[in-house]
Scaffold this motif. Structure first.
Motif, short mmCIF file in Angstrom:
data_model
loop_
_atom_site.label_atom_id
_atom_site.label_comp_id
_atom_site.label_asym_id
_atom_site.label_seq_id
_atom_site.Cartn_x
_atom_site.Cartn_y
_atom_site.Cartn_z
N SER A 254 0.86 -1.18 0.00
CA SER A 254 0.00 0.00 0.00
C SER A 254 0.89 1.23 0.00
O SER A 254 2.08 1.16 0.35
N THR A 343 -1.88 3.78 -6.33
CA THR A 343 -1.98 2.34 -6.47
C THR A 343 -0.59 1.74 -6.32
O THR A 343 0.35 2.16 -7.00
N CYS A 344 -0.46 0.76 -5.42
CA CYS A 344 0.83 0.12 -5.18
C CYS A 344 0.79 -1.31 -5.69
O CYS A 344 -0.15 -2.07 -5.38
#
Length: 347
Positions: A254, A343-344
């Motif tokens: 995250s 966005t990870c």
């Protein structure tokens, strides 16, 4: 025949020489002070003086008094402690940290620099950042001094930072390194199990360029977490077999973004990347700028852009993260930051 110098001319020459000497002295003091103070501090989780400056770079305000009262008190006590957030060190300690730095004065390095940092020894409701039991601590080594070693301690469960001054006996070693030839960021892996709630991390950085020892107090809120283990026991008439299985969620990560400073036409931001309940070997964070922002420089990550979309990928020293561990990267950009969604993706 020798003509005597006129008194007025001598006075003018003396005045010019005096002005030149004053200017030279000012330059020496200015550049000497700048060189001396350009060192570093723990930036993640932030040391108290680093956090107070970066959260409130413009100094004490009523908002600070309401939202961050300990920083407000520290700013009022000695503002130079914030402007010199990278100068909290002692010289000539020679490894005798516990005998040189007295109990109750650990966060100020024994009232270093005539007590400039003394406010950071005071117990109280210091703002914390959330961390799991295992994570990556980062030192911002501004001058790339390197480290003979780094040691990270955590307070024992039951210590109350709101009412107690820090003592050596309150600490337990939870991370350390050997010699490191650093760049701008020095990571240390921390493992501090069995803790929940507000704790103090105490970092000792023994710089390599001179016998300079740096001391930092960081406030964390340990959130627990980690993998879930299930044990099943099967008993037969002849033997007992115990099988232990660990719930290992899919690899993931995250990312969160925060503005650390801003000015007319630009800003500086920090992005924190945190691994999920499984270790990762690499990560990439993607977001889209909505207000025409443009990255001018970036550190601790490599960025590519396509129109308004940005993808920042790990560099060689911060891609591998243990379960629940974190790292950060930062950038300076032009424009006004909106509220991008990050966005990870982990590998």
């Amino acid at each position: 025949m020798r003509v005597p110098a006129r008194p007025g001319a001598l006075l003018r020459v003396s005045a010019v020489l005096g002005a030149c000497l004053a200017l030279l002295t000012t330059l020496l003091v200015t550049f000497g002070a700048g060189t001396a103070s350009a060192h570093g501090a723990v930036s993640d989780p932030p040391a108290r003086q680093y956090a107070c400056y970066h959260r409130w770079p413009n100094g004490p305000t009523q908002q600070m008094a309401t939202e961050d009262p300990m920083c407000y008190k520290a700013w009022q006590t000695d503002s130079s402690a914030m402007y010199n957030w990278n100068g909290l060190f002692r010289e000539g300690v020679a490894g005798r940290h516990e005998s040189v730095i007295p109990d109750g004065q650990l966060c100020s390095a024994g009232l270093a620099h005539n007590g400039r940092y003394g406010a950071f020894d005071e117990p109280g409701n210091w703002k914390t950042v959330d961390r799991p039991a295992q994570f990556t601590l980062n030192l911002h080594d501004q001058s790339s001094h390197g480290a003979d070693y780094m040691r990270v301690y955590a307070t024992r469960q039951g210590f109350d930072p709101k009412t107690q001054k820090l003592r050596w006996s309150d600490l337990e070693l939870v991370g350390q390194t050997g010699r490191i030839a650093t760049g701008s960021t020095t990571p240390v892996q921390v493992n501090a199990p069995g803790r929940t709630g507000h704790h103090v991390l105490y970092t000792v950085w023994q710089a390599s360029h001179l016998d300079q020892s740096y001391y930092f107090c960081s406030d964390v809120n340990f959130t627990g977490g980690g993998q879930t283990t299930t044990t099943t026991t099967t008993t037969t008439t002849t033997s007992t077999t115990t099988t232990t299985t660990t719930d290992a969620p899919p690899r993931g990560c995250s990312a969160t973004l925060r503005t650390t400073s801003q000015w007319n036409g630009g800003f500086q931001a920090e992005v924190r990347v945190t691994a999920g309940s499984a270790a990762v070997s690499g990560w990439a964070v993607t977001w889209t700028f909505a207000n025409g922002e443009r990255i001018n420089s970036i550190w601790s990550a490599a960025a590519t852009t396509s129109g308004t979309s940005v993808t920042a990928r790990n560099v060689n020293y911060n891609g591998s993260l243990g379960a629940g561990a974190s790292t950060t990267f930062g950038f300076v950009a032009s424009g006004t930051l909106g509220t991008p969604s990050l966005t990870c993706t982990a590998s």
